[in-house]
Scaffold this motif. Structure first.
Motif, PDB file in Angstrom:
ATOM      1  N   VAL A  30       0.849  -1.196   0.000  1.00  0.00           N
ATOM      2  CA  VAL A  30       0.000   0.000   0.000  1.00  0.00           C
ATOM      3  C   VAL A  30       0.883   1.245   0.000  1.00  0.00           C
ATOM      4  N   ARG A  31       0.318   2.326  -0.514  1.00  0.00           N
ATOM      5  CA  ARG A  31       1.010   3.604  -0.535  1.00  0.00           C
ATOM      6  C   ARG A  31       0.580   4.403   0.688  1.00  0.00           C
ATOM      7  N   PRO A  32       1.419   4.492   1.714  1.00  0.00           N
ATOM      8  CA  PRO A  32       0.986   5.196   2.924  1.00  0.00           C
ATOM      9  C   PRO A  32       0.674   6.661   2.628  1.00  0.00           C
ATOM     10  N   ASP A  33      -0.313   7.182   3.331  1.00  0.00           N
ATOM     11  CA  ASP A  33      -0.609   8.609   3.213  1.00  0.00           C
ATOM     12  C   ASP A  33      -0.201   9.296   4.520  1.00  0.00           C
ATOM     13  N   ARG A  34      -0.576  10.555   4.687  1.00  0.00           N
ATOM     14  CA  ARG A  34      -0.147  11.277   5.880  1.00  0.00           C
ATOM     15  C   ARG A  34      -1.105  11.121   7.059  1.00  0.00           C
ATOM     16  N   VAL A  35      -2.191  10.370   6.852  1.00  0.00           N
ATOM     17  CA  VAL A  35      -3.187  10.216   7.906  1.00  0.00           C
ATOM     18  C   VAL A  35      -2.638   9.279   8.987  1.00  0.00           C
ATOM     19  N   ASP A  36      -2.744   9.699  10.241  1.00  0.00           N
ATOM     20  CA  ASP A  36      -2.190   8.890  11.330  1.00  0.00           C
ATOM     21  C   ASP A  36      -3.245   8.571  12.386  1.00  0.00           C
ATOM     22  N   ARG A  37      -4.507   8.567  11.931  1.00  0.00           N
ATOM     23  CA  ARG A  37      -5.591   8.435  12.900  1.00  0.00           C
ATOM     24  C   ARG A  37      -6.767   7.798  12.166  1.00  0.00           C
ATOM     25  N   TYR A  38      -7.413   6.816  12.777  1.00  0.00           N
ATOM     26  CA  TYR A  38      -8.576   6.195  12.143  1.00  0.00           C
ATOM     27  C   TYR A  38      -9.852   6.829  12.679  1.00  0.00           C
TER      28      TYR A  38
END
Lengths: 411, 411
Positions: free
Chosen positions: A369-377
């Motif tokens: 997967v290509r990680p994004d900058r989101v660090d919270r679900y």
């Protein structure tokens, strides 16, 4: 290493709207969720309309979509799916229904649509199966208990329609309805007649049943009526293994979800203490799902409690349940060679007390997967994620691509 | 000033996944690309599923989509497109195939599916066209050389089906297959019989051909077999000019892309030294595309090398080729009155060595676009762009709107 397995974790009803009791946060965004947040940070996130923007999904249609079975093509009502989940082996053409045990007063009015939330109705259902006789219609039937007050009915025979109403008045203090055909066809008229006869005979079985006599002695409401709804004709579903080349399993306390899994050919896995409520044995379900990954390349894990809290409008309870779920999911952090996808099947805002069309947050974690900058679900953070906005039917193809099971279209 | 021209720059196979050799970057995100970054900064960006989320596109289906021809409606297989690109004028109803020159050993086993990557097969193809006779089937054919070991075949005649397999065993050391019909129809059986006869006669032509005698003398593998695949019946394509009101051109080294361009009516523009590989004359192609904009309102420019590096799994090579492409694109910065769109046709991750369904980054630059905050052309940055997530069939309508060639739906 490329992952070879998929676990699809559905947090039922997880999505919500800003809530005043949480100072504008949602239960999910207000919850401390280090496990989900780590998966979000390492993975890619987005938001998802399980059916489509602005469409309020049922749990049935949404789960079909998440499994890659477009509900517009293959959904024929909740009844056959509940019936399958209750243990009836539904064959194409059979007509299935959801049922409730309920309580009528002496006048015949519904005083409790859930018969005092009765449990252990198996002897009642068995008695009905033995005594009720629909052979004069040329109809065979199966009637089985589900969780709590729930049950399922399936009819099989020539010339049965699935266009019939319900006898459920949907409110207490009213008389049960007669079943009415929804069209002028003979087939629907026949099914309505069969159901009226079924309920009539079932009442006689229940009126004097030892279980109800005992409940009366204990001051509990008797289960002296069967309310039936959700008519649908069982369709044909291409088996999951044939469709995707994967052996799959389903871990769910909800009869409906188990039923959906079974109709597409997922192996149902029973977990002791899994209730589908906020007291459920989530740890046991997580362990069972991880164990199932030893023998299955695909596992659907449904965790139901947040939906219940949403229906009840209890924002803090929903938040606290989510904290528990997050902790219970921790063992997934040690699972390898697996694509982990977490999502809701729909939102169940505490302010709405029902499903809403608000998109659900989704995360995909695993090799490739290509990680994004989101660090919270949560609903806010994931709306900025790299998956952008997808639909429910998109997710399984995306996951299959990551485990190299996607097919090329063209050359 | 409003732009009046569109250049659609397809960086074939540009998309990728995080790569360990690039410390989790993709070849594109690891590459220094000041030209593409400037276009991204001044333009609007997004990600694109050329077919749909989770669907692995072929180069053929994806390019049809990018040109606004929905592949689900008009794609009939790669063969007719390759044949058109190889110079055969495909008429609706003709059946087209891709072909390879290959090498069989004395026992008839395939020892090289590409005949030692032979070049210059035109004399062989001409000899086959002259000597092979299918008239007893009432069938005419054309057989022409493509780039390198490639060729194309087209059949024309009554009662020919396009449901046939291939004689290509797909691996070395195996015997070529007989052609088999894929259905029980007479038409497919006839095509299979025609192909078996074609290959049989072609072998006799090739066995003793001077080109092969010369190769034997030089210690090179002979091209003594034709492997055929990709059967498809030529469909009807609404001409690009009629569909959009634009004169269009295509600049591509790949036979397939040239063929797709030609079937929809784009003028093919030949560029000396354009190979479709990483040694291609990209500067020449860019110059040709810019020159074509003098006479055409639409130019499709396909640059192929990144795809090849992806198929070979060479991440650093892919990154370095992208750096070269970026520099070669610099002349577009001085082109005026033109909407410049840059995208992939699909991802070809070096970790997958094949096309994947990962969306591709897209940017649109020119008068009228709404710039976003993205200042970098890569998979991660563009996922935060103002176009959000679109599909391949969306892009041409979006570009037509910017040059004021879109039609109003409704009033």
């Amino acid at each position: 290493m490329t992952a070879s397995r998929i676990v699809l974790i559905v947090l039922d009803g997880i999505g919500d709207r800003p809530h005043p009791a949480l100072r504008g946060a949602t239960p999910l965004s207000a919850a401390r969720t280090p496990v989900l947040d780590r998966l979000a940070r390492e993975g890619i996130t987005g938001i998802m309309d399980t059916i489509g923007p602005g469409i309020r999904p049922g749990s049935d249609t949404s789960h079909l979509a998440l499994l890659g079975y477009p509900p517009r093509e293959c959904y024929t009502g909740r009844g056959p799916l509940e019936a399958e989940g209750s243990g009836i082996r539904m064959r194409p053409g059979m007509v299935g229904f959801r049922a409730n045990y309920a309580t009528l007063d002496a006048d015949g009015r519904v005083v409790d649509r859930r018969a005092g939330r009765i449990h252990g109705t198996e002897p009642l259902s068995k008695a009905i199966e033995e005594a009720v006789d629909l052979s004069r219609f040329g109809v065979r039937f199966q009637f089985v208990s589900g969780a709590g007050h729930r049950a399922a009915l399936a009819l099989e025979g020539e010339g049965l329609g699935d266009g019939v109403g319900s006898n459920d008045p949907k409110k207490e203090g009213a008389f049960p309805h007669e079943f009415e055909p929804l069209t002028g066809t003979e087939a629907d008229a026949k099914t309505a007649a069969v159901l009226n006869e079924f309920v009539h005979q079932a009442r006689q079985v229940l009126a004097d049943h030892p279980v109800n006599r005992r409940r009366a002695g204990e001051g509990l409401l008797p289960a002296n009526e069967v309310l039936i709804r959700g008519a649908g004709r069982m369709g044909e579903f291409q088996p999951f293994r044939e469709r995707y080349g994967l052996a799959g399993a389903v871990v769910s306390a909800a009869t409906l979800i188990t039923g959906i899994g079974k109709v597409v050919g997922l192996d149902p896995i029973h977990v002791e203490g899994a209730t589908g409520s906020i007291d459920s044995n989530i740890e046991g379900k997580v362990a069972a799902a991880i164990e199932a990954l030893e023998t299955h390349s695909f596992v659907l894990l449904n965790i139901k409690g947040a939906d219940e809290a949403g229906h009840d409008g209890k924002a803090e309870q929903k938040r606290d349940f989510i904290v528990r779920v997050d902790a219970a999911l921790a063992p997934f952090l040690d699972v390898t060679e697996t694509v982990i996808a977490v999502m809701g099947d729909h939102s169940t805002p505490c302010t709405v007390k029902d499903h809403s069309a608000d998109p659900v947050p989704v995360l995909v974690h695993g090799e490739g997967v290509r990680p994004d900058r989101v660090d919270r679900y949560d609903e806010f953070a994931c709306a900025e994620g790299g998956l952008c906005r997808i639909t429910g039917c998109d997710i399984l193809p995306i996951l299959l691509d990551l485990i190299d099971k996607a097919h090329k279209y063209g050359a």
